[in-house]
Design a protein around this motif. Sequence first.
Motif, PDB file in Angstrom:
ATOM      1  N   ASN A   4       0.848  -0.973  -0.047  1.00 56.80           N
ATOM      2  CA  ASN A   4      -0.139  -0.143   0.102  1.00 56.80           C
ATOM      3  C   ASN A   4       0.901   1.217   0.025  1.00 56.80           C
ATOM      4  OD1 ASN A   4      -2.550  -1.394   0.111  1.00 56.80           O
ATOM      5  ND2 ASN A   4      -2.472  -1.359   2.336  1.00 56.80           N
ATOM      6  N   ARG A   5       0.438   2.403  -0.680  1.00 58.67           N
ATOM      7  CA  ARG A   5       0.961   3.547  -0.678  1.00 58.67           C
ATOM      8  C   ARG A   5      -0.053   4.633  -0.636  1.00 58.67           C
ATOM      9  NH1 ARG A   5       2.006   5.222  -6.331  1.00 58.67           N
ATOM     10  NH2 ARG A   5       1.255   3.235  -7.561  1.00 58.67           N
ATOM     11  N   LYS A   6       0.154   5.820  -0.608  1.00 53.41           N
ATOM     12  CA  LYS A   6      -0.695   6.751  -0.112  1.00 53.41           C
ATOM     13  C   LYS A   6      -0.776   7.909  -1.638  1.00 53.41           C
ATOM     14  CE  LYS A   6      -0.126   7.135   4.770  1.00 53.41           C
ATOM     15  NZ  LYS A   6       0.127   7.724   5.724  1.00 53.41           N
ATOM     16  N   ALA A   7      -1.524   8.656  -1.804  1.00 57.46           N
ATOM     17  CA  ALA A   7      -1.894   9.438  -2.935  1.00 57.46           C
ATOM     18  C   ALA A   7      -2.759  10.527  -2.463  1.00 57.46           C
ATOM     19  CB  ALA A   7      -2.309   8.786  -4.214  1.00 57.46           C
ATOM     20  N   LEU A   8      -2.531  11.863  -2.991  1.00 55.65           N
ATOM     21  CA  LEU A   8      -3.429  12.858  -2.602  1.00 55.65           C
ATOM     22  C   LEU A   8      -4.328  13.183  -3.667  1.00 55.65           C
ATOM     23  CD1 LEU A   8      -3.986  15.689  -0.571  1.00 55.65           C
ATOM     24  CD2 LEU A   8      -2.132  16.663  -2.311  1.00 55.65           C
ATOM     25  N   LEU A   9      -5.736  13.391  -3.436  1.00 62.43           N
ATOM     26  CA  LEU A   9      -6.852  13.625  -4.260  1.00 62.43           C
ATOM     27  C   LEU A   9      -6.930  15.168  -4.568  1.00 62.43           C
ATOM     28  CD1 LEU A   9      -9.249  10.783  -3.512  1.00 62.43           C
ATOM     29  CD2 LEU A   9      -7.412  10.635  -5.179  1.00 62.43           C
ATOM     30  N   VAL A  10      -7.212  15.656  -5.623  1.00 58.36           N
ATOM     31  CA  VAL A  10      -7.335  17.365  -5.770  1.00 58.36           C
ATOM     32  C   VAL A  10      -8.514  17.216  -6.720  1.00 58.36           C
ATOM     33  CG1 VAL A  10      -6.244  19.348  -6.717  1.00 58.36           C
ATOM     34  CG2 VAL A  10      -4.850  17.677  -5.420  1.00 58.36           C
ATOM     35  N   GLY A  11      -9.359  18.236  -6.493  1.00 57.64           N
ATOM     36  CA  GLY A  11     -10.608  18.427  -7.229  1.00 57.64           C
ATOM     37  C   GLY A  11     -11.560  17.689  -6.874  1.00 57.64           C
ATOM     38  N   GLY A  12     -12.880  17.791  -7.743  1.00 53.64           N
ATOM     39  CA  GLY A  12     -13.793  16.933  -7.639  1.00 53.64           C
ATOM     40  C   GLY A  12     -14.718  17.380  -6.705  1.00 53.64           C
ATOM     41  N   GLY A  14     -16.239  18.334  -3.123  1.00 54.71           N
ATOM     42  CA  GLY A  14     -15.483  18.936  -1.972  1.00 54.71           C
ATOM     43  C   GLY A  14     -15.083  17.877  -0.747  1.00 54.71           C
ATOM     44  N   THR A  15     -15.765  16.853  -0.751  1.00 54.25           N
ATOM     45  CA  THR A  15     -15.291  15.717   0.202  1.00 54.25           C
ATOM     46  C   THR A  15     -14.131  15.140  -0.210  1.00 54.25           C
ATOM     47  OG1 THR A  15     -16.912  14.197  -0.834  1.00 54.25           O
ATOM     48  CG2 THR A  15     -17.904  15.053   0.897  1.00 54.25           C
ATOM     49  N   PHE A  16     -13.677  15.214  -1.564  1.00 53.88           N
ATOM     50  CA  PHE A  16     -12.606  14.546  -1.812  1.00 53.88           C
ATOM     51  C   PHE A  16     -11.242  15.397  -1.922  1.00 53.88           C
ATOM     52  CE2 PHE A  16     -15.581  11.427  -3.416  1.00 53.88           C
ATOM     53  CZ  PHE A  16     -15.387  10.137  -2.649  1.00 53.88           C
ATOM     54  N   ASP A  17     -11.526  16.535  -2.145  1.00 58.63           N
ATOM     55  CA  ASP A  17     -10.591  17.853  -2.379  1.00 58.63           C
ATOM     56  C   ASP A  17      -9.408  17.764  -1.127  1.00 58.63           C
ATOM     57  OD1 ASP A  17      -8.825  19.313  -3.833  1.00 58.63           O
ATOM     58  OD2 ASP A  17     -10.112  21.103  -2.927  1.00 58.63           O
ATOM     59  N   GLY A  18      -8.380  17.246  -1.609  1.00 60.85           N
ATOM     60  CA  GLY A  18      -7.293  17.117  -0.372  1.00 60.85           C
ATOM     61  C   GLY A  18      -7.440  16.007   0.349  1.00 60.85           C
ATOM     62  N   GLU A  19      -8.075  14.923   0.152  1.00 63.02           N
ATOM     63  CA  GLU A  19      -8.058  13.762   0.710  1.00 63.02           C
ATOM     64  C   GLU A  19      -6.828  12.911   0.477  1.00 63.02           C
ATOM     65  OE1 GLU A  19     -10.792   9.663   1.149  1.00 63.02           O
ATOM     66  OE2 GLU A  19     -11.737  11.612   0.647  1.00 63.02           O
ATOM     67  N   VAL A  20      -6.386  12.073   1.297  1.00 62.67           N
ATOM     68  CA  VAL A  20      -5.276  11.298   1.129  1.00 62.67           C
ATOM     69  C   VAL A  20      -5.949   9.823   1.250  1.00 62.67           C
ATOM     70  CG1 VAL A  20      -3.157  10.335   2.273  1.00 62.67           C
ATOM     71  CG2 VAL A  20      -3.556  12.649   2.322  1.00 62.67           C
ATOM     72  N   VAL A  21      -5.769   9.048   0.194  1.00 60.19           N
ATOM     73  CA  VAL A  21      -6.101   7.602  -0.130  1.00 60.19           C
ATOM     74  C   VAL A  21      -5.144   6.790  -0.104  1.00 60.19           C
ATOM     75  CG1 VAL A  21      -8.458   8.443  -1.186  1.00 60.19           C
ATOM     76  CG2 VAL A  21      -6.371   7.928  -2.230  1.00 60.19           C
ATOM     77  N   GLU A  22      -5.288   5.537   0.324  1.00 60.79           N
ATOM     78  CA  GLU A  22      -4.266   4.578   0.219  1.00 60.79           C
ATOM     79  C   GLU A  22      -4.471   3.800  -1.270  1.00 60.79           C
ATOM     80  OE1 GLU A  22      -1.980   3.165   2.175  1.00 60.79           O
ATOM     81  OE2 GLU A  22      -2.386   4.453   3.896  1.00 60.79           O
ATOM     82  N   LEU A  23      -3.346   3.446  -1.968  1.00 58.83           N
ATOM     83  CA  LEU A  23      -3.077   2.950  -3.200  1.00 58.83           C
ATOM     84  C   LEU A  23      -2.615   1.560  -3.128  1.00 58.83           C
ATOM     85  CD1 LEU A  23      -1.808   6.136  -5.454  1.00 58.83           C
ATOM     86  CD2 LEU A  23      -4.275   5.200  -5.320  1.00 58.83           C
ATOM     87  N   THR A  24      -3.129   0.471  -3.875  1.00 58.84           N
ATOM     88  CA  THR A  24      -2.494  -0.633  -4.115  1.00 58.84           C
ATOM     89  C   THR A  24      -1.561  -0.771  -5.062  1.00 58.84           C
ATOM     90  OG1 THR A  24      -4.359  -1.883  -5.081  1.00 58.84           O
ATOM     91  CG2 THR A  24      -4.251  -1.813  -2.597  1.00 58.84           C
ATOM     92  N   ASP A  25      -0.574  -1.667  -5.174  1.00 57.76           N
ATOM     93  CA  ASP A  25       0.130  -1.847  -6.401  1.00 57.76           C
ATOM     94  C   ASP A  25      -0.598  -1.970  -7.677  1.00 57.76           C
ATOM     95  OD1 ASP A  25       2.604  -1.547  -4.897  1.00 57.76           O
ATOM     96  OD2 ASP A  25       2.900  -3.918  -5.112  1.00 57.76           O
ATOM     97  N   HIS A  55       6.155  12.949   0.324  1.00 59.86           N
ATOM     98  CA  HIS A  55       5.978  13.409  -0.924  1.00 59.86           C
ATOM     99  C   HIS A  55       4.968  12.336  -1.340  1.00 59.86           C
ATOM    100  CE1 HIS A  55       8.718  16.591  -1.181  1.00 59.86           C
ATOM    101  NE2 HIS A  55       9.571  15.887  -0.469  1.00 59.86           N
ATOM    102  N   LEU A  56       3.845  12.811  -1.618  1.00 63.92           N
ATOM    103  CA  LEU A  56       2.752  11.992  -2.133  1.00 63.92           C
ATOM    104  C   LEU A  56       2.273  12.308  -3.625  1.00 63.92           C
ATOM    105  CD1 LEU A  56      -0.083  12.054   0.699  1.00 63.92           C
ATOM    106  CD2 LEU A  56       1.996  10.257   0.198  1.00 63.92           C
ATOM    107  N   PRO A  57       2.097  11.569  -4.653  1.00 62.48           N
ATOM    108  CA  PRO A  57       1.675  11.827  -6.049  1.00 62.48           C
ATOM    109  C   PRO A  57       0.175  12.381  -5.977  1.00 62.48           C
ATOM    110  CG  PRO A  57       1.517   9.319  -5.587  1.00 62.48           C
ATOM    111  CD  PRO A  57       1.968  10.099  -4.257  1.00 62.48           C
ATOM    112  N   VAL A  58      -0.170  13.153  -6.846  1.00 63.93           N
ATOM    113  CA  VAL A  58      -1.268  14.020  -6.848  1.00 63.93           C
ATOM    114  C   VAL A  58      -2.202  13.453  -7.973  1.00 63.93           C
ATOM    115  CG1 VAL A  58      -2.367  16.060  -7.360  1.00 63.93           C
ATOM    116  CG2 VAL A  58      -0.223  16.139  -6.022  1.00 63.93           C
TER     117      VAL A  58
END
Length: 69
Positions: A4-12, A14-25, A55-58
């Motif tokens: 698992n790794r993290k990413a930052l969601l931007v836009g969309g 309001g509940t998702f803008d700025g949210e950090v989510v877990e990503l899988t391979d 440092h998170l991918p956007v």
Amino acid sequence: MQQNRKALLVGGPGTFDGEVVELTDGVDVKVRIPHASGHEHFTRSEESRLVDGEHLPVFTWSYRTKIAE
């Protein structure tokens, strides 16, 4: 083994803008998040941001699809 790794969601919505989510391979280009009666789609940008010392991918919001009834 999936890592698992993290990413930052931007836009969309309001509940998702700025949210950090877990990503899988294997999730490197697009992310689809279930929301209300549809899915919010986010696409990987070339940007990364520092969040809580990491440092998170956007991923920027691209579009919304509705779930077929």
